[in-house]
Motif scaffolding. Structure first.
Motif, short mmCIF file in Angstrom:
data_model
loop_
_atom_site.label_atom_id
_atom_site.label_comp_id
_atom_site.label_asym_id
_atom_site.label_seq_id
_atom_site.Cartn_x
_atom_site.Cartn_y
_atom_site.Cartn_z
N ASP A 216 0.86 -1.22 -0.06
CA ASP A 216 -0.02 -0.12 -0.04
C ASP A 216 1.00 1.32 0.11
O ASP A 216 0.56 2.29 -0.42
CB ASP A 216 -0.96 0.17 1.49
N LEU B 28 -11.85 27.73 -0.20
CA LEU B 28 -10.50 27.41 0.45
C LEU B 28 -9.41 27.22 -0.60
O LEU B 28 -9.90 26.53 -1.70
CB LEU B 28 -10.49 26.09 1.26
N ASN B 31 -7.58 23.15 -2.89
CA ASN B 31 -8.36 22.13 -2.98
C ASN B 31 -8.94 22.04 -4.40
O ASN B 31 -10.07 21.36 -4.78
CB ASN B 31 -9.50 22.19 -2.15
N THR B 34 -8.98 18.56 -6.46
CA THR B 34 -10.06 17.97 -5.98
C THR B 34 -11.55 18.35 -6.39
O THR B 34 -12.24 17.31 -6.70
CB THR B 34 -10.02 17.84 -4.41
N PHE B 35 -11.65 19.69 -6.44
CA PHE B 35 -13.07 20.27 -6.67
C PHE B 35 -13.27 20.07 -8.11
O PHE B 35 -14.30 19.24 -8.47
CB PHE B 35 -13.03 21.64 -6.68
N SER B 209 -9.46 -2.92 0.73
CA SER B 209 -7.96 -2.95 1.36
C SER B 209 -7.17 -3.65 0.32
O SER B 209 -7.39 -4.88 0.09
CB SER B 209 -7.98 -3.60 2.63
N SER B 210 -6.40 -2.82 -0.48
CA SER B 210 -5.53 -3.50 -1.42
C SER B 210 -4.65 -4.68 -1.23
O SER B 210 -4.33 -5.43 -1.81
CB SER B 210 -5.03 -2.65 -2.51
N SER B 211 -4.16 -4.22 -0.13
CA SER B 211 -2.90 -5.21 0.67
C SER B 211 -3.83 -6.63 1.13
O SER B 211 -2.94 -7.51 1.33
CB SER B 211 -2.45 -4.56 1.65
N CYS B 256 -9.40 8.91 -16.57
CA CYS B 256 -8.09 8.66 -16.00
C CYS B 256 -6.86 8.28 -16.78
O CYS B 256 -5.88 8.69 -16.56
CB CYS B 256 -8.44 8.09 -14.69
N ILE B 260 -3.35 9.81 -17.64
CA ILE B 260 -2.21 9.12 -17.61
C ILE B 260 -1.23 9.14 -18.69
O ILE B 260 -0.21 9.42 -18.68
CB ILE B 260 -2.27 7.87 -16.74
N ARG B 284 2.55 18.48 -7.26
CA ARG B 284 3.14 18.43 -6.26
C ARG B 284 3.89 17.34 -6.11
O ARG B 284 3.21 16.11 -5.53
CB ARG B 284 2.73 18.95 -4.95
N ASN B 286 7.30 15.26 -4.43
CA ASN B 286 8.48 15.37 -3.68
C ASN B 286 9.53 14.43 -3.78
O ASN B 286 9.42 13.37 -3.26
CB ASN B 286 8.20 15.49 -1.92
N VAL B 287 10.36 14.62 -5.16
CA VAL B 287 11.32 13.45 -5.52
C VAL B 287 12.74 13.77 -4.93
O VAL B 287 13.05 14.65 -4.83
CB VAL B 287 11.34 13.44 -6.99
N ILE B 288 13.27 12.50 -4.40
CA ILE B 288 14.48 12.89 -3.60
C ILE B 288 15.60 12.96 -4.78
O ILE B 288 15.41 11.89 -5.66
CB ILE B 288 14.92 11.43 -2.72
N PHE C 22 -14.54 22.49 0.91
CA PHE C 22 -14.27 23.64 -0.14
C PHE C 22 -14.61 25.03 0.27
O PHE C 22 -13.89 25.88 -0.39
CB PHE C 22 -14.94 23.33 -1.46
#
Lengths: 300, 289, 267
Positions: A216, B28, B31, B34-35, B209-211, B256, B260, B284, B286-288, C22
């Motif tokens: 996960d 806000l 977001n 998401t909206f 639960s994918s796991s 989607c 992709i 966004r 955050n790549v090391i 929102f």
């Protein structure tokens, strides 16, 4: 030839109880006689990334360690929490513990007690670490920590007001921490830290979790949102080994107590047992497949 | 036709324009993505629900696990043993639990029809209350309130592994012929599924639960994987509205996939220097380094 | 009427919570972030009481009427009563009631440390046995998907533990050859042909790999191959399932808050 085939067919149809017995033996024997099986542990890239991330922190940096595991997963995650705390204290980093599970409070207490009892460091509460109490809410607590920690917590675990603790000066939200380390066995866990706090506020996060949870968490690790991951007991053993070597190589450290023996953690000694058990499972799988193949041919 | 244009093109466009260009700070910040996703998904789903309600036939690929549910209940009836329904270990704040309880409503209806015993051990008290209401209403709807018993649904314990131990004990003592695992599961999934396998029950699992999906796939006869689990309640009801929502969801998934592929192609072209626009700057990450 | 009120509450609260995510209106945001979850916690708390009552009622009934397996109910009730006593009545430590739960000398702490912790760890440890029996039964070369499951399962199990690092490159190569022949075994009409082909390949391939200087490739190091399986196909599959689950969650939630999904309310 037929006799041999029959033997293989029967080996593929073993009673479950015999399998359980053999698995039990494969785990017990290496644990009781660790000298009989001693396999060196090689570190993987994900564990090395975690070590490097924590090693790059400086003295006085603030790290929030989240305890989100309980009794059932203690054998898997507790060794990594001890190793992480040892690493952080050895660098003079200020540690803030927060339990996100009800049992996490006790796990944090045990981990800190074990590190203190090892006598490797002279660590004092409120000078080197602060333990926050448990609050119900899961993701809501994470979101609260992200925006305003004082709205969630007013006291520490010993009912001392946070405003009276010097270590809490300047700590108001997640961005006031230099690093977050999450030790999780479920929900809330590393995914919630990514979603509600670390990714949004760009605070580096690393995690240690059970082996089951790794699938996960791996998408977050691959995208860099979680910086490396300690995967289950193998990850704990690898990290213990790295910390063990690091502590042994530390010379002239003002933080490390001299003459205190540095011992490797418990996960390292348990890896032999896990290796033998895994090997036995693979042997069972191979026997099962040989039996299946021979049975199919016979039926054909 | 004009109404459809207004409803599915004009209204979402107006909402998005209002969101992004309204002068006062009533929304806000942060977001936006998401909206947009929520608005697009809701209106696409709504469009297909509308289409389904207006009589369009919707093809649903057969899902073996859903078809097997009735067989499983029938098997339990023939063998004279109960049906065991495990709704997971999470509370009602998890959508998996709600999805599991909606499927419980359908399964309870089947057990009422077939006159099979239903046993629902729960892990969370609030889920117990909801499950009781669901079962009661399902039995009432099928015209068999006499078959409903209050002790059908009972509380075991809140602790994950204690619950697993309790349910395993129920399985070994009562030997149900059909076991349903529908809800949120964690590490105890394999404990439950293997015990059910050892007693020879037909097992149908479904979880978000994918796991835990691999464990259910290994140990159960049928598994609802990922979104099949959420679509199951719609599938079982068979109503055009619900089936339309699944079709809408599928079209969003196509969107989607296109997104992709677009991001992949753009970042590939940018990586090789064919275009200067770095599409990854929109996200966004955050790549090391 | 009762059902209409339930529908109304579901739809109203559902849309309110969605809007609260929102809309920039502090009282609404505060309600969603703090009050709503506290309301849920309070309701859950009261429901916990109902759960306890249900537990007691069920087991007392079993004991009173001596139903099947009633002796187990005595154990359940005893455990329940003992923990109630240690949690609310008997302290055993120097601190006041309440904080005594995490105080080392208290009876409750002793029960937690010496009974609950080992029991919890034991239950989790049972997974090891069940994984062994499940993989023994299920990991068979039945079809393509089962074969993939088998191969990735074996490599992950061996690669994750230190013993995987001891396996030299040529042994990994022989494992691949064996797996390949296991998959294509059914295509051979003559067993002898298959056997000789397999032995020949197993003898010839290491020399070919050495000749081509490919022995250092990651694919012949099982831990590295295991890491690749986790980093690439497992991540891809995990992401795909995650996206599917997210879409399913949103669609299900949409059906519930628009009042279309009513089976949870009994319709």
């Amino acid at each position: 030839m037929d006799k041999l085939k029959n033997i293989f067919i029967r080996l593929g149809q073993l009673d479950r109880r015999l399998i359980f017995f053999l698995i039990a033996l494969s785990v017990l024997v290496p644990l009781l006689k660790p000298g009989w099986v001693n396999i060196p542990i090689k570190t993987t890239s994900n564990s090395e990334i975690v070590f490097e991330q924590l090693n790059n922190l400086n003295k006085g940096d603030k790290v929030l360690v989240s305890f989100a595991y309980g009794a059932s997963t203690k054998p898997e995650i507790h060794p990594m929490s001890i190793a992480v705390l040892q690493h952080l204290f050895s660098k003079g980093i200020k540690v803030y513990t927060v339990p996100l599970w009800p049992e996490g409070l006790m796990m944090a207490k045990y981990a800190l007690e074990e590190v203190i009892a090892s006598n490797l460091f002279d660590i004092r509460e409120h000078a080197d670490y602060v333990s926050l109490p448990y609050k119900a809410g899961g993701e809501i607590i994470i979101r609260g920590i992200a925006t305003d920690i004082r709205s969630i917590f007013t006291q520490d675990v010993n009912n001392i007001l946070l405003k009276d603790i010097p270590m809490m000066d300047g700590v108001h939200k997640v961005t006031d921490f230099d690093f977050i380390f999450d030790l999780s066995a479920g929900v809330p866990g590393n995914a919630e830290w990514v979603q509600f706090a670390c990714d949004e506020h760009n605070v580096p996060l690393s995690s240690g979790c059970t082996s089951i949870m790794v699938t996960d968490a791996i998408p977050y690790v691959e995208s860099g949102q979680i910086r490396g991951i300690l995967a289950g007991m193998p990850g704990a053993a690898e990290y213990e080994q790295m910390v063990f070597k690091y502590l042994n190589d530390l010379s002239d450290s003002e933080i490390l107590n001299e003459n205190t023996p540095i011992v490797p953690g418990k996960a390292t000694s348990r890896m032999s047992a896990q290796s033998i058990a895994h090997l036995l499972m693979v042997i069972f799988i191979i026997l099962g497949n040989i039996s299946y193949y021979l049975t199919q041919r016979r039926n054909d | 036709m004009m109404n459809k244009y207004i409803k599915y093109i004009f209204i979402p466009s107006f909402i998005l324009l209002f969101y992004f260009f309204f002068p006062l700070q009533i929304f806000l910040i942060g977001n936006e993505t998401t909206f947009i996703c929520i608005i697009l998904l809701c209106f696409v789903v709504e469009y297909f629900i509308d289409k389904a309600k207006s009589g369009e036939k919707i093809y649903m690929r057969p899902i073996a696990a859903i078809k097997a549910m009735e067989e499983a209940v029938g098997r339990a009836t023939e063998m004279g043993t109960p049906v065991l329904y495990v709704p997971g270990i999470s509370s009602l704040d998890q959508i998996d639990t709600i999805a599991g309880l909606t499927i419980l409503g359908h399964v309870a209806g089947m057990t009422a029809e077939y006159e099979a015993n239903l046993h629902v051990p729960v892990c969370v008290p609030i889920v117990m209350e909801t499950a009781k209401e669901t079962c009661k209403e399902a039995y009432l709807k099928k015209g068999r309130p006499d078959l409903y018993r209050d002790d059908m649904v009972h509380y075991v314990t809140d602790d994950q592994f204690a619950y697993a131990a309790g349910v395993n004990g129920i399985m070994l003592r009562e030997k149900p012929a059909a076991i349903f695992f529908q809800g949120k599961f964690y590490a105890e999934s394999l404990l439950l599924a293997e015990t059910g396998n050892s007693i020879g029950a037909i097992q149908i699992a479904g979880t978000g639960s994918s796991s835990q999906i691999p464990f259910f796939v290994t140990a159960c006869d049928y598994t609802l994987i990922g979104e099949e689990f959420y679509a199951a309640s719609a599938y079982l009801s068979g109503s055009p509205e619900m089936l339309g929502s699944i079709k809408g969801q599928d079209y969003v998934k196509v969107g989607c996939i296109i997104l992709i592929i677009t991001v992949f192609t753009c970042s590939l072209l940018n990586g090789y220097g064919y275009i200067s626009f770095d599409i990854l700057s929109l996200f966004r990450i955050n790549v090391i380094r | 009427m009762k059902r209409q009120i339930a529908y109304f509450l579901v739809i109203f609260i559902g849309f309110l919570v969605l809007l609260g995510h929102f809309i920039n209106y502090p009282p609404l945001n505060n309600f969603i972030d703090n009050d709503a979850t506290q309301w849920f916690d309070i309701i859950s708390g009261f429901a916990a009481f109902l759960g306890v009552m249900n537990l007691l009622q069920l087991h007392l009934n079993k004991v009173a009427n001596k139903r099947s397996n009633w002796r187990f109910s005595i154990i359940t009730l005893s455990g329940f009563i003992v923990m109630i006593i240690f949690g609310f009545i008997y302290n055993g430590s120097n601190v006041v009631m309440g904080p005594h739960l995490k105080e080392e000398g208290s009876a409750f702490y002793w029960m937690f440390q010496n009974i609950y912790l080992p029991l919890g760890a034991t239950m989790f440890a049972l997974l090891a046995f069940f994984v062994a029996s499940a993989s023994y039964r299920a990991f068979k070369i039945r079809n393509f998907e089962a074969t993939l499951l088998l191969i990735s399962g074996i490599f992950l199990m061996i690669g994750r533990v230190p013993i995987g690092q001891l396996i030299p490159w040529w042994m990994a190569l022989e494992i691949y050859v064996c797996l390949l022949f296991a998959i294509i075994a059914s295509r051979f009409k003559e067993k002898k042909t298959m056997l000789y082909s397999m032995i020949g390949t197993m003898l010839f391939m290491p020399f070919l790999i050495l000749f081509l200087n490919l022995s250092d490739l990651g694919v012949f190091k099982i831990p590295e191959f295991q890491e690749w399986i986790m980093a690439v196909p497992a991540t891809a599959g995990s992401r795909a399932i995650m996206i599917g689950i997210a879409l399913g969650t949103i669609a299900q939630s949409y059906r519930i808050i628009t009042g279309r999904e009513r089976s949870i309310l009994g319709d």
